[in-house]
Design a protein around this motif. Structure first.
Motif, PDB file in Angstrom:
ATOM      1  N   UNK A  26       0.829  -1.196   0.000  1.00 38.62           N
ATOM      2  CA  UNK A  26       0.000   0.000   0.000  1.00 38.62           C
ATOM      3  C   UNK A  26       0.870   1.255   0.000  1.00 38.62           C
ATOM      4  N   UNK A  27       0.431   2.240  -0.764  1.00 41.76           N
ATOM      5  CA  UNK A  27       1.174   3.498  -0.799  1.00 41.76           C
ATOM      6  C   UNK A  27       0.627   4.497   0.207  1.00 41.76           C
ATOM      7  N   UNK A  28      -0.327   4.059   1.017  1.00 48.84           N
ATOM      8  CA  UNK A  28      -0.962   4.977   1.946  1.00 48.84           C
ATOM      9  C   UNK A  28       0.025   5.572   2.948  1.00 48.84           C
ATOM     10  N   UNK A  29       1.043   4.779   3.338  1.00 48.62           N
ATOM     11  CA  UNK A  29       1.995   5.255   4.340  1.00 48.62           C
ATOM     12  C   UNK A  29       3.147   6.042   3.727  1.00 48.62           C
ATOM     13  N   UNK A  65       3.846  20.755 -18.657  1.00 51.33           N
ATOM     14  CA  UNK A  65       3.970  19.638 -19.612  1.00 51.33           C
ATOM     15  C   UNK A  65       3.771  18.285 -18.946  1.00 51.33           C
ATOM     16  N   UNK A  66       4.231  18.141 -17.715  1.00 49.42           N
ATOM     17  CA  UNK A  66       4.147  16.864 -17.003  1.00 49.42           C
ATOM     18  C   UNK A  66       3.098  16.969 -15.895  1.00 49.42           C
ATOM     19  N   UNK A  67       2.451  15.836 -15.618  1.00 44.60           N
ATOM     20  CA  UNK A  67       1.477  15.762 -14.528  1.00 44.60           C
ATOM     21  C   UNK A  67       1.740  14.494 -13.727  1.00 44.60           C
ATOM     22  N   UNK A  68       1.888  14.647 -12.419  1.00 43.12           N
ATOM     23  CA  UNK A  68       2.098  13.503 -11.536  1.00 43.12           C
ATOM     24  C   UNK A  68       0.794  13.209 -10.800  1.00 43.12           C
ATOM     25  N   UNK A  69       0.528  11.928 -10.588  1.00 36.11           N
ATOM     26  CA  UNK A  69      -0.698  11.556  -9.878  1.00 36.11           C
ATOM     27  C   UNK A  69      -0.481  10.241  -9.126  1.00 36.11           C
ATOM     28  N   UNK A  70      -1.267  10.045  -8.096  1.00 32.99           N
ATOM     29  CA  UNK A  70      -1.218   8.833  -7.289  1.00 32.99           C
ATOM     30  C   UNK A  70      -2.559   8.118  -7.395  1.00 32.99           C
ATOM     31  N   UNK A  71      -2.500   6.817  -7.567  1.00 30.97           N
ATOM     32  CA  UNK A  71      -3.704   5.993  -7.605  1.00 30.97           C
ATOM     33  C   UNK A  71      -3.619   5.021  -6.431  1.00 30.97           C
ATOM     34  N   UNK A  72      -4.381   5.306  -5.381  1.00 30.46           N
ATOM     35  CA  UNK A  72      -4.299   4.485  -4.179  1.00 30.46           C
ATOM     36  C   UNK A  72      -4.893   3.105  -4.412  1.00 30.46           C
ATOM     37  N   UNK A  73      -5.864   3.009  -5.271  1.00 27.65           N
ATOM     38  CA  UNK A  73      -6.465   1.709  -5.546  1.00 27.65           C
ATOM     39  C   UNK A  73      -5.486   0.773  -6.234  1.00 27.65           C
TER      40      UNK A  73
END
Length: 114
Positions: A26-29, A65-73
């Motif tokens: 999990x990336x939650x922590x 130009x760049x976009x960062x995002x996190x997908x917890x699922x």
């Protein structure tokens, strides 16, 4: 935590790529995740980071130009790279931090031809 990066490749200038970094757990922590590029043979320059509150930070050279995002699922962090330029050519590394502990994925090569 193990990080597995993918998505690099060869693209013409003006094209797009999406880098993915999948965590083994999990990336939650992980309070911050991001992407760095190689500098002088070592992981160095920050490209983009995103915190667990969704706050993103970008290097000046990639803003707009760049976009960062996190997908917890999916326990994944993405880097959408648009309007790529030859100077974006480099090895990109995924990074995550859990308090004082740093995790690094293997690099993925991005090559932009003019």
């Amino acid at each position: 935590v193990q990080l597995q990066a993918s998505g690099g490749g060869l693209v013409q200038a003006g094209g797009s790529l999406r880098l993915s970094c999948v965590a083994s757990g999990s990336i939650s922590s992980l309070h911050v995740m991001g992407w760095y590029r190689q500098y002088a043979g070592k992981r160095g320059d920050m490209v983009a980071t995103v915190t667990d509150t969704g706050s993103a930070n970008y290097a000046d050279s990639v803003k707009g130009r760049f976009v960062i995002s996190r997908d917890y699922a999916e326990d994944t962090v993405y880097l959408q790279m648009n309007n790529l330029k030859p100077e974006d050519t480099d090895v990109y590394y995924c990074h995550a931090a859990d308090g004082p502990v740093d995790y690094w994925g293997q690099g993925t090569q991005v090559t932009v031809s003019s």
